[in-house]
Design a protein around this motif. Structure first.
Motif, PDB file in Angstrom:
ATOM      1  N   PHE A 152      43.682  36.859  22.310  1.00 54.49           N
ATOM      2  CA  PHE A 152      44.939  37.527  22.863  1.00 54.49           C
ATOM      3  C   PHE A 152      45.083  37.722  24.639  1.00 54.49           C
ATOM      4  CE2 PHE A 152      43.876  42.018  23.657  1.00 54.49           C
ATOM      5  CZ  PHE A 152      42.573  42.195  22.892  1.00 54.49           C
ATOM      6  N   GLY A 181      46.852  40.456  27.606  1.00 51.45           N
ATOM      7  CA  GLY A 181      47.699  41.388  28.018  1.00 51.45           C
ATOM      8  C   GLY A 181      48.125  41.540  29.553  1.00 51.45           C
ATOM      9  N   PHE A 220      52.140  53.730  23.705  1.00 51.74           N
ATOM     10  CA  PHE A 220      51.542  52.333  24.058  1.00 51.74           C
ATOM     11  C   PHE A 220      51.608  51.302  22.577  1.00 51.74           C
ATOM     12  CE2 PHE A 220      48.832  48.882  24.450  1.00 51.74           C
ATOM     13  CZ  PHE A 220      48.953  48.399  25.809  1.00 51.74           C
ATOM     14  N   THR A 278      44.831  46.445  32.562  1.00 55.92           N
ATOM     15  CA  THR A 278      46.296  46.271  32.640  1.00 55.92           C
ATOM     16  C   THR A 278      47.043  47.460  31.877  1.00 55.92           C
ATOM     17  OG1 THR A 278      45.979  43.897  32.728  1.00 55.92           O
ATOM     18  CG2 THR A 278      48.100  44.649  31.921  1.00 55.92           C
ATOM     19  N   ALA A 279      46.509  47.788  30.914  1.00 55.33           N
ATOM     20  CA  ALA A 279      47.017  48.661  30.055  1.00 55.33           C
ATOM     21  C   ALA A 279      46.698  50.110  30.834  1.00 55.33           C
ATOM     22  CB  ALA A 279      46.601  48.851  28.547  1.00 55.33           C
ATOM     23  N   LYS A 331      38.626  37.083  25.425  1.00 58.70           N
ATOM     24  CA  LYS A 331      39.419  38.044  25.009  1.00 58.70           C
ATOM     25  C   LYS A 331      39.918  37.698  23.616  1.00 58.70           C
ATOM     26  CE  LYS A 331      43.024  41.112  27.132  1.00 58.70           C
ATOM     27  NZ  LYS A 331      42.269  42.382  26.916  1.00 58.70           N
ATOM     28  N   TYR A 372      48.689  54.277  28.780  1.00 57.58           N
ATOM     29  CA  TYR A 372      47.669  53.987  27.744  1.00 57.58           C
ATOM     30  C   TYR A 372      47.038  55.279  27.179  1.00 57.58           C
ATOM     31  CZ  TYR A 372      44.313  51.695  25.173  1.00 57.58           C
ATOM     32  OH  TYR A 372      43.405  51.010  24.102  1.00 57.58           O
ATOM     33  N   TYR A 415      54.933  45.783  28.157  1.00 56.69           N
ATOM     34  CA  TYR A 415      53.770  45.070  28.232  1.00 56.69           C
ATOM     35  C   TYR A 415      53.747  43.632  27.286  1.00 56.69           C
ATOM     36  CZ  TYR A 415      48.813  44.739  26.614  1.00 56.69           C
ATOM     37  OH  TYR A 415      47.648  44.217  26.275  1.00 56.69           O
ATOM     38  N   TYR A 474      36.774  43.528  19.623  1.00 56.18           N
ATOM     39  CA  TYR A 474      37.556  44.750  19.513  1.00 56.18           C
ATOM     40  C   TYR A 474      37.042  45.325  18.019  1.00 56.18           C
ATOM     41  CZ  TYR A 474      39.524  43.657  23.741  1.00 56.18           C
ATOM     42  OH  TYR A 474      39.805  43.133  25.192  1.00 56.18           O
TER      43      TYR A 474
HETATM   44  C1  COI Z   1      45.156  45.179  28.415  1.00 53.59           C
HETATM   45  O1  COI Z   1      44.849  46.109  29.154  1.00 53.59           O
HETATM   46  O2  COI Z   1      45.856  44.625  28.405  1.00 53.59           O
HETATM   47  C2  COI Z   1      44.380  45.312  26.848  1.00 53.59           C
HETATM   48  O3  COI Z   1      44.342  44.271  26.288  1.00 53.59           O
HETATM   49  C3  COI Z   1      43.764  46.520  26.389  1.00 53.59           C
HETATM   50  C4  COI Z   1      44.005  46.625  25.049  1.00 53.59           C
HETATM   51  C5  COI Z   1      42.819  46.287  24.213  1.00 53.59           C
HETATM   52  C6  COI Z   1      44.821  47.941  24.717  1.00 53.59           C
END
Ligand code: COI
Ligand code: PLP
Length: 354
Positions: free
Chosen positions: A68, A70, A22, A300-301, A194, A166, A134, A199
């Protein structure tokens, strides 16, 4: 809009799907666009993937002005590439931008950028089961001064990474530790945005959990440390005594798009669902008396990830014999079926590349 394109001289070799992991492999190009308070958004460009040049006083490096998103592009059996609910990511990124005093991006401009850039790199979308491309849009303040204030310059970028699952467990249940020391967010803070800082602040607990053999932590609320919030990179759902329950959106958890989609599927299909506060004591009691039937995360991941073990204050609970439960499997099949175009999208969630 005008997007200038500078192509690489030589395309990279594609990494075999079983070696993707990932977020380790990136495509040939990246997208960048500058913003300043005088000029607004300008200089949209696609250039060869590579390092970027930053001033040592860049705001994001000192004060964490960074957000960010995703989302993923999926290759269907017929070879087309499609996105899942990209407008939801666009809207959430703009809400995050407002919270962090970063500039918002007009929705139609953002969508055009996704169509153009992902379209150009679409050959990188793998076709093996459970793989996807991704998409990581991100934005940060890059004033070149050390004053603390809303930024006057920002950079918006998108990078793309072909990915496998992931968690190394794939669809096998993951082990999650309920965190009783650190907290992730408080209402009024940045929990529902986000942003990178959320994080960074999570890493200490994550490291402690990993040392004990757990994939991620399940956060409790930041005020009383009493109510369940979310897992490191996913929202969380439980089936307790026949009912699907998930923490309500109180302002301190990320409003997940997978969460929203799973709730819409369950409600449409007539499942009993409730979004409410769930205390850790309620969960503890449900684990002890056997009414906790299933637990899973959504993201998502992470897609839909069964949780097979929960640990709280040194007590371990095995959920559903450490096997994937019926509702978890159904949500996984429905979500991935729609995303990879194997089942019809009766919700209007799929965006074909333009
Ligand atoms: C996602 O699921 O898109 C995320 O942003 C998780 C990520 C922190 C790995
Ligand atoms: N919660 C956190 C903290 C996350 O990082 C993510 C991943 O994006 C999610 C929840 C799930 O959100 P989504 O389903 O929109 O990917």
């Amino acid at each position: 809009m005008n997007i200038s394109i500078t192509k690489v001289d030589q395309l990279k070799e594609k990494t075999p799907a079983d070696q993707l992991g990932f977020g380790k492999v990136f495509t040939d190009h990246m997208f960048l666009m500058d913003w300043s308070s005088e000029e607004g958004w300008h200089d949209a460009r696609i250039v060869p993937f590579g390092r970027i040049d930053l001033h040592p006083a860049c705001t994001a490096l000192h004060y964490g002005s960074e957000i960010f998103e995703g989302l993923k592009a999926y290759r269907t059996e017929s070879g087309e590439v499609q996105l899942f609910r990209p407008i939801e990511n666009i809207k959430r990124m703009n809400r995050s931008a407002e919270r962090l005093c970063l500039p918002t991006i007009p929705e139609d401009m953002f969508m055009e950028i996704l169509d153009t850039f992902v379209g150009m790199e679409q050959d990188w979308t793998p076709s093996e089961p459970a793989t996807s491309l991704y998409i990581r849009p991100f934005m940060f303040g890059n004033d070149e001064t050390l004053g603390v204030h809303a930024v006057h310059h920002a950079l918006f970028m998108i990078i793309l990474s072909p990915v496998g699952t992931y968690y190394k467990e794939g669809l096998n249940p993951v082990k999650i530790m309920i965190e009783d020391q650190d907290v992730r967010a408080v209402r009024g803070g940045t929990g529902e945005a986000k942003c990178g800082g959320n994080y960074a602040a999570s890493n200490r607990a994550g490291e402690r959990a990993e040392k004990q053999g757990y994939s991620q932590v399940l956060w409790l609320d930041g005020v009383e440390q009493k109510y369940i919030e979310e897992v490191g990179a996913m929202n969380v759902m439980f089936k307790i005594a026949g009912e699907v329950v998930t923490p309500m959106l109180t302002g301190s958890i990320l409003p997940g798009i997978t969460r929203k989609s799973c709730l819409e599927i369950l409600r449409k299909e007539g499942y009993k669902v409730s979004e409410r506060r769930i205390s850790v004591d309620e969960l503890d009691a449900a684990m002890a008396n056997g009414t906790l039937e299933e637990a899973w995360g959504t993201g998502t991941a992470a897609v839909v990830s069964p949780i097979g073990e929960l640990m709280y204050k040194g007590r371990k609970y095995i959920v559903n014999n450490n096997e994937i439960g019926e509702v978890t499997q159904h949500l996984y099949d429905t979500m991935t079926g729609i995303q990879w175009g194997k089942i019809e999208d009766s919700y209007g969630w799929i965006h074909k590349l333009q």
